[in-house]
Design an enzyme around this catalytic site. Structure first.
Site, PDB file in Angstrom:
ATOM      1  CG  HIS A   1     102.521 108.107  77.121  1.00  0.00           C
ATOM      2  ND1 HIS A   1     101.443 108.315  77.741  1.00  0.00           N
ATOM      3  CD2 HIS A   1     102.545 106.665  76.808  1.00  0.00           C
ATOM      4  CE1 HIS A   1     100.517 107.141  77.656  1.00  0.00           C
ATOM      5  NE2 HIS A   1     101.356 106.224  77.314  1.00  0.00           N
TER       6      HIS A   1
ATOM      7  CB  CYS B   1      88.683 102.945  78.187  1.00  0.00           C
ATOM      8  SG  CYS B   1      87.775 101.966  77.124  1.00  0.00           S
TER       9      CYS B   1
HETATM   10  N1  PLP Z   1     100.916  99.188  81.242  1.00  0.00           N
HETATM   11  C1  PLP Z   1     100.605  99.790  82.251  1.00  0.00           C
HETATM   12  C2  PLP Z   1     100.512  99.532  83.489  1.00  0.00           C
HETATM   13  C3  PLP Z   1     100.151 101.156  81.758  1.00  0.00           C
HETATM   14  O1  PLP Z   1      99.508 102.079  82.651  1.00  0.00           O
HETATM   15  C4  PLP Z   1     100.071 101.628  80.320  1.00  0.00           C
HETATM   16  C5  PLP Z   1      99.424 102.672  79.747  1.00  0.00           C
HETATM   17  O2  PLP Z   1      98.483 103.354  80.416  1.00  0.00           O
HETATM   18  C6  PLP Z   1     100.303 100.720  79.608  1.00  0.00           C
HETATM   19  C7  PLP Z   1     101.063  99.570  79.833  1.00  0.00           C
HETATM   20  C8  PLP Z   1     100.627 100.979  77.935  1.00  0.00           C
HETATM   21  O3  PLP Z   1     101.675 101.763  77.771  1.00  0.00           O
HETATM   22  P1  PLP Z   1     101.393 102.710  76.255  1.00  0.00           P
HETATM   23  O4  PLP Z   1     100.607 103.657  76.332  1.00  0.00           O
HETATM   24  O5  PLP Z   1     102.853 103.345  75.933  1.00  0.00           O
HETATM   25  O6  PLP Z   1     101.200 101.513  75.222  1.00  0.00           O
END
Ligand code: PLP
Length: 363
Positions: free
Chosen positions: A189, A306
């Site tokens: 996404h 958040c």
């Molecule tokens: N790692 C980073 C740097 C992110 O920006 C995000 C989402 O905001 C995630 C991990 C988590 O991904 P997901 O929303 O697909 O669980």
């Protein structure tokens, strides 16, 4: 009524038309890839075709791709399922500016410091590695500041001690080339695919134990019927390349204008992603800024999105040593579809807000 302008693409970015089409086609196809009948075989062909597309994107063979429910699950799988040698879970070392998906993946993680620009402290990493092999999680780029980590140097330190490297490439994928690592986490996404789907790229499938076993799907690495429509959308999204250089130019032009109005750009001296800017307005709470801009029709965020919808001081900016300024920054994140007119309108709104609320305006 004023139209609203979306400048929060690091939180999530719209599903591309190609990804939407692929999701719909997979929904219409139906079938469980594990079924042996014709419907199952068709679903499995779609699943494996999508795996090939994600593997091509990551520059690996298909057996190195494990589909997950997103970036968070990919990270949790590596953090808890990685095995360096033998059955023992390695120690986990994580950078202080990692996403909460990394910081919260295990209770026993040791946190490594970063410098004032958010770059990992390589000396502290080397010292921690001298205590024995570990799994080291360092992100490709930060989700709040866009700061890009020196992964080649990190990888050299990690591998010379027989340790393993987990790279959270959720924000960087599609914008920077993926660098070599033992595990790379991706999320659809953030790239024009649907939410709720992602992948863990695994260099050596033998080095990963399943956390969720179930029916042994994903070659035993992740049990559970795969989200085929999501995976099909993810594959369609990674197949589309974007030109990010005009995006970087727009971001830099925006930063230049806002700095003249009192803005502080966090992580400015470090290499950064083309599309993310962390913009501080001294003396004004991030939550106030986000609400004021929202009233004016601009959707930005305060640090990370958040789940509670609440605005907290950023742990990323706090780790960079910003003190109270850690609660006074917004994140603006662009996409290739963001226009000059949108940037102009946002800059005018931000400058008007700063003149009303900022220390300069109040003086
Ligand atoms: N790692 C980073 C740097 C992110 O920006 C995000 C989402 O905001 C995630 C991990 C988590 O991904 P997901 O929303 O697909 O669980």
């Amino acid at each position: 009524m004023k139209s609203r302008i979306y400048l929060d693409h690091a939180a999530t970015t719209p599903v591309s038309p190609a990804a939407r089409k692929a999701v719909m086609a997979a929904l219409e196809l139906g079938g469980n890839p594990s079924s042996v009948h014709a419907g199952g075989r068709a679903a499995n062909a779609l699943l494996e075709g999508a795996r090939d597309a994600v593997a091509r994107f990551a520059g690996v063979a298909a057996e190195h791709v494990v589909f997950t429910s997103g970036g968070t699950e990919a990270i949790a799988l590596a953090a808890n399922g990685a095995r360096a040698s033998g059955p023992v879970k390695p120690r986990l070392l994580v950078g202080a500016t990692e996403h909460s998906a990394v910081l919260q993946a295990r209770d026993d993680a040791k946190v490594l410091p970063v410098d004032g620009n958010g770059l990992i402290d390589l000396k502290a990493l080397a010292a921690a590695l001298a205590e024995g092999p570990a799994l080291v999680a360092v992100q490709a780029a930060n989700n709040e500041t866009g700061v890009i980590q020196p992964l080649a140097e990190v990888a050299a330190l990690v591998w010379e001690t027989g340790s393993l490297l987990l790279v959270d490439a959720v924000q960087a994928a599609g914008k920077l080339p993926l660098t070599d690592a033992d595990f790379i986490a991706l999320s659809a996404h953030k790239m024009g695919g649907p939410p709720g789907v992602g992948a863990l790229i695994v260099r050596d499938p033998e080095s990963l134990m399943a956390i969720q076993r179930g029916g042994g799907q994903e070659r035993g690495h992740r049990g559970g019927t795969p989200n085929l429509p999501g995976i099909a959308g993810f594959a369609a999204a990674v197949a589309q390349a974007h030109d990010w250089s005009p995006v970087a130019a727009r971001r830099i032009a925006l930063e230049t204008r806002l700095k003249a109005g009192g803005a502080i750009i966090h992580g400015e001296a470090a290499p950064r992603l083309p599309n993310i800017s962390s913009i501080g307005l001294p003396g004004v709470a991030a939550s106030t800024q986000v609400m004021m801009l929202d009233l004016e029709g601009y959707m930005v965020s305060a640090g990370a999105a958040c789940s509670s919808g609440k605005v907290k001081a950023s742990h990323v900016l706090a780790a960079m040593g910003l003190g109270p300024a850690a609660g006074e920054a917004i994140r603006v994140s662009l996409s290739p579809a963001t226009t000059d007119a949108e940037i102009d309108a946002f800059a005018a709104a931000w400058l008007a807000m700063a003149a009303r609320l900022g220390r300069k305006g109040a003086a």
